[in-house]
Design an enzyme around this catalytic site. Structure first.
Site, mmCIF file in Angstrom:
data_model
loop_
_atom_site.group_PDB
_atom_site.id
_atom_site.type_symbol
_atom_site.label_atom_id
_atom_site.label_comp_id
_atom_site.label_asym_id
_atom_site.label_seq_id
_atom_site.Cartn_x
_atom_site.Cartn_y
_atom_site.Cartn_z
ATOM 1 N N GLU A 196 0.822 -1.210 0.000
ATOM 2 C CA GLU A 196 0.000 0.000 0.000
ATOM 3 C C GLU A 196 0.857 1.262 0.000
ATOM 4 O O GLU A 196 1.722 1.444 0.855
ATOM 5 C CB GLU A 196 -0.925 0.012 1.222
ATOM 6 C CG GLU A 196 -1.902 1.182 1.216
ATOM 7 C CD GLU A 196 -2.930 1.093 2.326
ATOM 8 O OE1 GLU A 196 -3.410 2.150 2.758
ATOM 9 O OE2 GLU A 196 -3.250 -0.031 2.757
ATOM 10 N N LYS A 232 -7.287 -0.305 11.514
ATOM 11 C CA LYS A 232 -6.713 -0.818 10.264
ATOM 12 C C LYS A 232 -5.456 -0.034 9.916
ATOM 13 O O LYS A 232 -4.442 -0.599 9.473
ATOM 14 C CB LYS A 232 -7.733 -0.709 9.137
ATOM 15 C CG LYS A 232 -7.281 -1.325 7.795
ATOM 16 C CD LYS A 232 -6.562 -0.340 6.905
ATOM 17 C CE LYS A 232 -6.133 -0.999 5.601
ATOM 18 N NZ LYS A 232 -5.325 -0.098 4.747
ATOM 19 N N HIS A 253 -1.919 10.739 0.488
ATOM 20 C CA HIS A 253 -2.099 9.376 0.004
ATOM 21 C C HIS A 253 -2.176 9.342 -1.518
ATOM 22 O O HIS A 253 -1.544 8.504 -2.160
ATOM 23 C CB HIS A 253 -3.365 8.774 0.603
ATOM 24 C CG HIS A 253 -3.642 7.381 0.113
ATOM 25 N ND1 HIS A 253 -2.927 6.290 0.547
ATOM 26 C CD2 HIS A 253 -4.539 6.904 -0.790
ATOM 27 C CE1 HIS A 253 -3.382 5.202 -0.053
ATOM 28 N NE2 HIS A 253 -4.347 5.558 -0.870
ATOM 29 N N ASP A 290 3.934 -14.213 11.859
ATOM 30 C CA ASP A 290 2.596 -14.552 11.367
ATOM 31 C C ASP A 290 1.655 -13.367 11.556
ATOM 32 O O ASP A 290 1.101 -13.168 12.636
ATOM 33 C CB ASP A 290 2.084 -15.780 12.133
ATOM 34 C CG ASP A 290 0.760 -16.303 11.588
ATOM 35 O OD1 ASP A 290 0.093 -15.586 10.808
ATOM 36 O OD2 ASP A 290 0.386 -17.432 11.952
#
Length: 440
Positions: free
Chosen positions: A85, A280, A393, A296
């Protein structure tokens, strides 16, 4: 049935690929070239990658970047981050630089216990089961000695085993609830091996008692498995400074900024719709470091989000306070990480990442990962409450759009300059590129 195959796993790698090409692709040569194009030119290294998982056909690349200037507990780090991202690493780097001159990040591991459970069904009297458990508990631990001896030599091992009555939640459901210390290993295989031995010993010993032999009163083991919910494997990270010290080029009024920032975090504390997106963003930073260090990230994600809902409502993982002129921003999260075992000694880029982090212990890595999440969240909330999230962004996303339309290097240079002073949207980029190419 069409498109099914028997014995696929027994085929060679090339045979697997040919079956896929013949079954699903029209342009077989193009698909074959793509798959083979991502193979490593070093045959030994490619074989290592092939053996990480089953039915391997090629490698799937993610960019590995770095975020420099992280001052954590007076030690400076450059943090490796594997993520696709755009803007994540840029945001983390910007937050690190911001706090570098304001005392840096402070982090502390609060606890490191991990959990595993043997789940079983029992239909008899609870007092009989409890008495049996107290009798057999020492033997449960003793019979794992061959598994735990190396871990115990380093200071870890089985910490305790409890009998838990869960029959109010599910009829006749009980569990052996065990806590472990696994030191620098994440410990999944170690914990699961111990649990399976607990289950074997527990069942075997029960058969020696007449009371547990009847069909109505026997013990039926359902499963033995570690838990990725680790609320007692906690790390805390924070930043703080005087409100006036928040002043910077993009924070001309620190008092207003601090109040707005705190309000934004409080909204995430009470509104689940915001909390999910808020968290998030935290996980953008955490997952990227977890992946880069061969840990993990799915287990971390599951455990962290469960922790965010531990009080019955999903809420923010970060918290902000303003007291006596002091701005404080913090995070407290469960992180079960390892720096030995798994891919940490196998994947060459994981080794590189560990070297970059100065060969951290598991506790050090917990602190670094927590700080990455906090930095990411600071950068996101700062943008949201000042310029807005899209400005930074979308400028980072600009290159992805240009690559999507196969822009030349000259076109990229021209349009990057153009969008330094213009709003980046997908349609605006397409329009500018079309005009540049004389196609409008």
């Amino acid at each position: 049935m069409p498109n099914t195959i028997s014995g696929f796993s027994k085929l060679s790698k090339s045979e697997k690929i040919e079956w896929l090409l013949n079954t699903y692709f029209t342009d077989k040569d193009k698909a074959r070239s793509l798959v083979q194009g991502y193979w490593n030119s070093d045959d030994k290294l490619q074989k290592l990658h092939d053996e990480f998982i089953e039915n391997t056909i090629t490698n799937y690349y993610l960019p590995l970047g770095v975020a420099p200037n992280f001052l954590i507990n007076e030690t400076t780090y450059t943090i490796p981050m594997a993520i696709e991202e755009s803007s994540v690493i840029a945001a983390a780097s910007k937050a690190a630089k911001f706090w570098l001159d304001r005392g840096g990040f402070k982090a502390k591991v609060l606890s490191t216990e991990k959990i595993g459970q043997v789940h079983f069904i029992y239909n008899g009297a609870y007092d009989k089961l409890k008495a049996f458990f107290e009798f057999v508990k020492p033997k449960l631990i003793k019979e794992t000695a061959s598994i735990t001896k190396n871990m115990e030599r380093r200071g870890g091992g089985v910490l305790d085993i409890e009998l838990r009555n869960k029959s109010e939640d599910l009829p006749h459901y009980f569990q052996l609830h065990a806590t472990f210390e696994t030191l620098d290993a994440m410990g999944a295989n170690f914990i699961n091996s111990c649990l399976e031995q607990f289950a074997t010993t527990f069942k075997t010993e029960a058969l020696q008692f007449e009371y547990f032999n009847s069909e109505e009163q026997n013990i039926t083991i359902v499963m033995s498995i570690l838990s990725n919910y680790v609320p007692q494997c906690l790390v805390r990270a924070e930043v703080s400074c005087k409100i006036e010290d928040l002043k910077s080029k993009d924070i001309p009024n620190p008092e207003t900024f601090a109040q707005k920032f705190e309000q934004a975090v409080r909204i995430a504390e009470v509104e689940p719709y915001r909390a999910v997106t808020h968290n998030k963003g935290i996980m953008n930073g955490i997952d990227a470091v977890v992946l880069a260090t061969g840990n993990d990230f799915r287990a971390v994600e599951a455990g962290v989000h469960a922790y965010a809902a531990k009080d019955g409502r999903y809420t923010s993982l970060t918290h902000c306070s303003i007291e006596d002129g002091l701005f404080k921003f913090s995070i407290e999260i469960p992180l079960a990480l390892g720096t030995v075992g798994g891919l940490t000694r196998l994947h060459p880029l994981v080794k590189f990442s560990m070297d970059l982090l100065q060969q951290p212990t598991a506790k050090n890595l917990m602190q670094i990962v927590a700080v990455a999440g906090l930095a990411q969240n600071f950068a996101a909330v700062k943008s949201l409450t000042t310029t807005g999230i899209q400005e930074g962004h979308m400028k980072m996303h600009l290159m992805n759009i240009l690559n999507q339309f196969e822009a030349t290097e000259t076109e990229k240079t021209t349009l990057v300059t153009h969008f330094k002073t213009n709003v980046v949207t997908h349609s605006a980029v397409v329009e500018a590129l079309t005009k540049l190419r004389g196609l409008d």
